[in-house]
Every structure is written in structure tokens, then in C-alpha cells.
Design an enzyme around this catalytic site. Structure first.
Site, PDB file in Angstrom:
ATOM      1  N   ASP A 203      52.493  41.935  32.252  1.00 52.96           N
ATOM      2  CA  ASP A 203      51.498  40.886  31.996  1.00 52.96           C
ATOM      3  C   ASP A 203      50.101  41.519  31.919  1.00 52.96           C
ATOM      4  O   ASP A 203      49.249  41.234  32.735  1.00 52.96           O
ATOM      5  CB  ASP A 203      51.549  39.814  33.089  1.00 52.96           C
ATOM      6  CG  ASP A 203      51.349  40.385  34.497  1.00 52.96           C
ATOM      7  OD1 ASP A 203      51.606  41.593  34.705  1.00 52.96           O
ATOM      8  OD2 ASP A 203      50.919  39.637  35.392  1.00 52.96           O
TER       9      ASP A 203
ATOM     10  N   HIS B 222      48.371  48.814  41.984  1.00 48.78           N
ATOM     11  CA  HIS B 222      49.632  48.084  42.127  1.00 48.78           C
ATOM     12  C   HIS B 222      50.669  48.533  41.099  1.00 48.78           C
ATOM     13  O   HIS B 222      51.746  49.051  41.452  1.00 48.78           O
ATOM     14  CB  HIS B 222      49.385  46.578  41.963  1.00 48.78           C
ATOM     15  CG  HIS B 222      48.391  46.007  42.919  1.00 48.78           C
ATOM     16  ND1 HIS B 222      48.650  45.894  44.272  1.00 48.78           N
ATOM     17  CD2 HIS B 222      47.147  45.505  42.723  1.00 48.78           C
ATOM     18  CE1 HIS B 222      47.601  45.345  44.865  1.00 48.78           C
ATOM     19  NE2 HIS B 222      46.674  45.108  43.949  1.00 48.78           N
TER      20      HIS B 222
END
Length: 323
Positions: free
Chosen positions: A15, A247
């Protein structure tokens, strides 16, 4: 990049997202893997923009030959993503750089169909690196009972194990994006590695390292420097740190070299209701429970509990600086 017979085939479900972009750039300078496709999902941006960003990133990388499959725009409960992280990544997901529309288009297959097709075409060979909510993966599992057997491994960025979440005290963003999908994936029986924010908050790209990237002639480093300022500003203000959490690159690193982590094995379930909706609950005690519960008779997954943050940081820098 020339691929060896031992190179691992990966599909990145993404995403994009500034840290997604870093992970994708890192993957294409990683001899350990051959990226055979990107699938897109809502999260940092809506799915339509995620697909545009994925196509644009492949142009930046010079790999327009890699297919992009457009993913689900809704959760399994047919709910759109209510919280888009434009305050973290910018309204375009890439730091508000106003990039031109991509030249290419997504393939005709949707993400679910693409995942199933590739798993059937290369049984036991493909690792899926899931960097957003797990809707596409859950849909593939529901569509083809053989998917969990055909897929080699699923590396999941998600969950908050032993720490608070990053959306609220209970939940991490990717899992809260579709808790029902996450619970299906965690209990599917696939070979799963889970990288939670308890791990990714230990891996930081510093302000000083961003300056080092700015001084490089590497095209990848220059692109990161173009999109990164918005992400760095958010972290300075939200977390009061002189850097950004890595992340997505950390999850990608688990696909490249799992020895950078240690893992505990156990059943993970996701809370589906109430104030703690989206919480990942990990039974790793080995205790034999006195009554039948939601954790009984479910397959175990491997949850990361320690990380060699320095080596992952060095790996990212090395690959972004590569000419």
C-alpha cells in the site's frame, strides 16, 4: 539483475507508502530475491492510489516488466478503509511529490486471482511479503483451498506483540485495517513469519543517514531523499525521534534473511469485536489449557521476538546507495 537458481521468488502485497517504497527499492537491489509481481491494497492510501504508486515506483526502478495486480478496495466485511494515513505519508502516499501518472496499467487479473495463479504456477517457490492489511491474502485462501499449500511462505508486517498498537493501545494499523482477514490468514496453516511493531520500532533510519543518502549519486538514494522529508517530519513530531521507523524494510528483511530475527512459535488470534478490535493475541506459553478455547487446534505461526536492527539498517543503506 541476473538471478541464480537459489533466488527466492517474492510477491509484495503493498500500500505504498513511503516506507513501502523504501522496501520495494531495497527488494530490487537484493540478489536474494526475484520480485515477480506487486499486488496492491488499501492502507496508507486507497487501493486505487496504491496501484498508481506501485506502477510509478516500477518506472522509477526501471522494471516496468514486473506485473502489478489491483487489489481489494474493501475489507472482508465490505467496509472501506476509514483511516488513510495521509498525515504520515502525504495525500499522494509518497510525500506529496506530485509525480506524473504512470504509463503502464495493472494486469487484468485482480490481486486475489494473481496470487492464486502464481502459487499454482510455482508451487512451493513463492514468498508473499504482506506490507498492508491482509484482505488480498485472505481472499486468495478462500478462493483456492490449495493456496496455503502451494505458497512457500507469507511474511506479514502487522500486529503489536507485547507493546501497544500504533492506531490505539490495542491495535496495529495493518491488522485493524481488516481484522477478519488477519484472523483467517493467521489460522490458515500457511508457513507464516510475523513482524510486529515491537520489532520495527527498533529499526530506525536516522536523520544523519538521510544526509548520507542526500550526498549519494545513487538514483535509489536520490528518490528516497525526494519522498522522505514528509515521513521524517511526522516522526519528529509524533515520536520525538531523530529518524524514522523502518516498518516495511524490516519485514522485507525477514524475507531476505530470517536469521536476522529470532522467532517464537504459537497460535495468533485477532480480536474481532469491542474496544480491542484488531488486537493480536499470541499464545506462546506452551501451556496445556484446561478447557477448549479459540487457541486450541489451530496451527502455529512464528512471531519475531528479537531483531538485529543494526544489520537491517546497514542492509537498507547499502542497497539504497548501490549505483
Amino acid at each position: 539483475m541476473e538471478q541464480s537458481a537459489s533466488t527466492k521468488k517474492i510477491i509484495i502485497d503493498t500500500d505504498p507508502g513511503i516506507d513501502d517504497a523504501m522496501a520495494i527499492l531495497m527488494a530490487f537491489h537484493s540478489p536474494e530475491v526475484d520480485v515477480i509481481g506487486l499486488t496492491t491494497i488499501y492502507g496508507n492510501v486507497p487501493t486505487s492510489l496504491a496501484t498508481h504508486n506501485a506502477l510509478y515506483l516500477l518506472e522509477v526502478i526501471g522494471r516496468e516488466d514486473v506485473p502489478v495486480a489491483h487489489g481489494s478496495a474493501m475489507s472482508l466485511k465490505n467496509v472501506p478503509k476509514l483511516r488513510i494515513a495521509d498525515f504520515v505519508h502525504g495525500k499522494d502516499g509518497l510525500g506529496n511529490i506530485s509525480f506524473p501518472p504512470p504509463k503502464n496499467k495493472a494486469v487484468d487479473l485482480c490481486a486475489k486471482e494473481f496470487l492464486v495463479k502464481m502459487a499454482n504456477m510455482f508451487p512451493g517457490e513463492i514468498t508473499v511479503v504482506a506490507l498492508g492489511p491482509l484482505t488480498n491474502i485472505a481472499l486468495a485462501i478462500e478462493a483456492d483451498p490449495m493456496f496455503v499449500k502451494n505458497i512457500k511462505q507469507i511474511v506479514i508486517l502487522g500486529g503489536a506483540f507485547f507493546v501497544n498498537g500504533n492506531v490505539n493501545p490495542a491495535a496495529e494499523a495493518n491488522i485493524l485495517g481488516d481484522p477478519e482477514a488477519a484472523d483467517i490468514v493467521f489460522t490458515s496453516g500457511a508457513d507464516i513469519l510475523v513482524i510486529g511493531i515491537n520489532i520495527t520500532h527498533q529499526v530506525v533510519l536516522t536523520d544523519k543517514q538521510l544526509m548520507q543518502l542526500e550526498e549519494s549519486e545513487s538514483a535509489f538514494a536520490k528518490f528516497v531523499c525526494k519522498i522522505a522529508p514528509f515521513y521524517f517530519t511526522y516522526h519528529h513530531e509524533a515520536y520525538d525521534i531523530k529518524g524514522v521507523y523502518l516498518h516495511d524494510p524490516t519485514a522485507l528483511a525477514a524475507a531476505l534473511d530470517a536469521s536476522l530475527f529470532t522467532f517464537a512459535s504459537g497460535v495468533v488470534r485477532v480480536q474481532l469485536e469491542g474496544i480491542s478490535r484488531g488486537m493480536t493475541i499470541f499464545n506462546n506459553t506452551g501451556k496445556r489449557w484446561g478447557e477448549v478455547s479459540a487457541w486450541c487446534n489451530n496451527p502455529a505461526v512464528k512471531v519475531a521476538v528479537t531483531v538485529d536492527a543494526h544489520r537491517i539498517n546497514s542492509m537498507l543503506m547499502e542497497r539504497l546507495l548501490k549505483m
